[in-house]
Design a protein around this motif. Sequence first.
Motif, PDB file in Angstrom:
ATOM      1  N   HIS A 191     121.017  16.550  61.715  1.00  0.00           N
ATOM      2  CA  HIS A 191     120.584  17.696  62.096  1.00  0.00           C
ATOM      3  C   HIS A 191     119.003  17.809  61.259  1.00  0.00           C
ATOM      4  CE1 HIS A 191     124.750  19.997  62.739  1.00  0.00           C
ATOM      5  NE2 HIS A 191     124.022  19.374  63.659  1.00  0.00           N
ATOM      6  N   HIS A 202     126.759  13.296  56.929  1.00  0.00           N
ATOM      7  CA  HIS A 202     126.095  12.290  57.880  1.00  0.00           C
ATOM      8  C   HIS A 202     125.557  13.405  59.120  1.00  0.00           C
ATOM      9  CE1 HIS A 202     127.848   8.948  56.150  1.00  0.00           C
ATOM     10  NE2 HIS A 202     129.051   9.337  56.365  1.00  0.00           N
ATOM     11  N   CYS A 203     126.340  14.592  59.190  1.00  0.00           N
ATOM     12  CA  CYS A 203     125.899  15.566  60.188  1.00  0.00           C
ATOM     13  C   CYS A 203     124.371  16.065  59.752  1.00  0.00           C
ATOM     14  CB  CYS A 203     127.155  16.614  60.354  1.00  0.00           C
ATOM     15  SG  CYS A 203     126.768  18.060  61.090  1.00  0.00           S
ATOM     16  N   ARG A 204     124.463  16.672  58.510  1.00  0.00           N
ATOM     17  CA  ARG A 204     123.414  17.037  57.858  1.00  0.00           C
ATOM     18  C   ARG A 204     121.977  16.233  57.975  1.00  0.00           C
ATOM     19  NH1 ARG A 204     126.782  18.323  53.531  1.00  0.00           N
ATOM     20  NH2 ARG A 204     125.842  17.007  52.257  1.00  0.00           N
ATOM     21  N   THR A 237     124.796  15.782  71.528  1.00  0.00           N
ATOM     22  CA  THR A 237     123.331  15.613  71.655  1.00  0.00           C
ATOM     23  C   THR A 237     122.801  15.898  72.965  1.00  0.00           C
ATOM     24  OG1 THR A 237     123.425  13.903  70.120  1.00  0.00           O
ATOM     25  CG2 THR A 237     121.630  14.183  71.137  1.00  0.00           C
ATOM     26  N   TRP A 297     133.186  19.195  59.309  1.00  0.00           N
ATOM     27  CA  TRP A 297     131.839  18.884  60.451  1.00  0.00           C
ATOM     28  C   TRP A 297     130.618  18.827  59.486  1.00  0.00           C
ATOM     29  CZ3 TRP A 297     132.514  23.090  64.872  1.00  0.00           C
ATOM     30  CH2 TRP A 297     133.638  22.700  65.464  1.00  0.00           C
ATOM     31  N   SER A 298     130.356  19.727  58.738  1.00  0.00           N
ATOM     32  CA  SER A 298     128.847  19.604  58.095  1.00  0.00           C
ATOM     33  C   SER A 298     128.718  18.757  57.007  1.00  0.00           C
ATOM     34  CB  SER A 298     128.181  21.271  58.082  1.00  0.00           C
ATOM     35  OG  SER A 298     129.350  21.770  57.088  1.00  0.00           O
ATOM     36  N   ASP A 299     129.333  17.505  57.078  1.00  0.00           N
ATOM     37  CA  ASP A 299     129.152  16.520  55.927  1.00  0.00           C
ATOM     38  C   ASP A 299     127.779  15.998  56.081  1.00  0.00           C
ATOM     39  OD1 ASP A 299     129.235  14.631  57.905  1.00  0.00           O
ATOM     40  OD2 ASP A 299     130.965  14.023  57.815  1.00  0.00           O
ATOM     41  N   TYR A 344     126.416  22.699  66.238  1.00  0.00           N
ATOM     42  CA  TYR A 344     127.153  21.425  66.136  1.00  0.00           C
ATOM     43  C   TYR A 344     127.418  21.026  67.471  1.00  0.00           C
ATOM     44  CZ  TYR A 344     130.605  18.160  64.594  1.00  0.00           C
ATOM     45  OH  TYR A 344     131.218  16.771  64.176  1.00  0.00           O
ATOM     46  N   ARG A 353     130.432  10.664  65.369  1.00  0.00           N
ATOM     47  CA  ARG A 353     131.286  12.164  65.773  1.00  0.00           C
ATOM     48  C   ARG A 353     130.471  13.373  65.755  1.00  0.00           C
ATOM     49  NH1 ARG A 353     134.429  15.045  61.753  1.00  0.00           N
ATOM     50  NH2 ARG A 353     133.852  14.590  59.802  1.00  0.00           N
ATOM     51  N   HIS A 354     129.600  13.210  65.133  1.00  0.00           N
ATOM     52  CA  HIS A 354     128.565  14.539  64.904  1.00  0.00           C
ATOM     53  C   HIS A 354     127.465  14.439  66.071  1.00  0.00           C
ATOM     54  CE1 HIS A 354     130.665  15.213  61.239  1.00  0.00           C
ATOM     55  NE2 HIS A 354     130.333  14.243  60.565  1.00  0.00           N
ATOM     56  N   MET A 355     127.417  13.522  66.636  1.00  0.00           N
ATOM     57  CA  MET A 355     126.235  13.289  67.470  1.00  0.00           C
ATOM     58  C   MET A 355     126.737  13.328  69.199  1.00  0.00           C
ATOM     59  SD  MET A 355     124.532   9.763  65.703  1.00  0.00           S
ATOM     60  CE  MET A 355     123.174   9.494  66.975  1.00  0.00           C
TER      61      MET A 355
END
Length: 335
Positions: free
Chosen positions: A30, A25-27, A293, A21-23, A238, A288-290
């Motif tokens: 955030h 792109h995710c960071r 939102t 998850w916290s790759d 997340y 996928r990390h969004m």
Amino acid sequence: MNTNKDITRAARLSVAPMMDWSDRHCRYFHRLMTRHTLLYTEMVTAPALVRGGAVHLLDYNSEEHPVAVQLGGSDPKELAAATKMCVERGYDEVNLNVGCPSDRVQSGTFGAVLMRDAPLVAACMSAMNDAAQGIDVTVKCRIGVDEQSPDEVLPFFLETVAAAGVSRFTIHARKAWLQGLSPKENRDIPPLDYPLVHRIKAAFPTLHLSINGGITTLDEAQAHLDVMDGVMIGRAAYHDPASVLLGVDQAIFGDIARPRSAHEVVEAMYPYIEAQLAKGVRLHSITRHMLGTFTGRPGARKWRRILSEGATRDGAGVALVAGALSRVPEHVPAS
């Protein structure tokens, strides 16, 4: 990039290292929501870096600062070499995982199983400290494993590892059961013991201690900060990042700047998405990390559906994200 004072301040609120998850792109996403919160990478194993040469696992965006890298391992020399690599790439902190309960981690003799061997963790941290060139080295641990008594094992663990030069710890307020529970079950089934962690903070006033586990809102974080030095939030940040991160700079860090709205954050992602697509990254790897939102808001389901169904298609780009965003009302009337 940050001084020790800066990184310690950022650790008042951090987003947990979360596998898959916290790759980067995710960071990046955030970071557009919060300027001050400390962000962590997924766990990167020292053997992968030192023996496997997988240095690409340390790639990140300069905008992510303050950002910490979490290492997994149990060999002091290997962890020292991995720490040196992390420092050379400009990370603000290097953290050792002493909390992950997965079978794969146990077989490598690192993660939560290391709660059984505080002297080995101390040796690892001493070696990492020597390689860190002044960058903070920290530990993320559990309150104990299996049949251990947390009231006994946790103070001993902290005393032993702190003597190796570690002043910051994040404590997941649950035991890890190495036999009988899956990693997923270990995140929920062992009961939380916040009072124990609060007592530990009172017993170790000179250590910077953050609490982790089951904390889902800024109000809960604030309540813990009355006692603790820091709070780490994982899955809630997340799955519902806007609720946790959009107001954190003001609530926790005293920033007077107006926070971005969730719509503004999505729009601020467009240049990043374009740049990543030009490098061959697929849209789904970012969006996928969004998906969370707009959790709990009108239009959230349409937003998720459009991105989930469309982002894996060839040629999908910013236009898809903009189209999904248009289905979410920007101003929600007060109820």
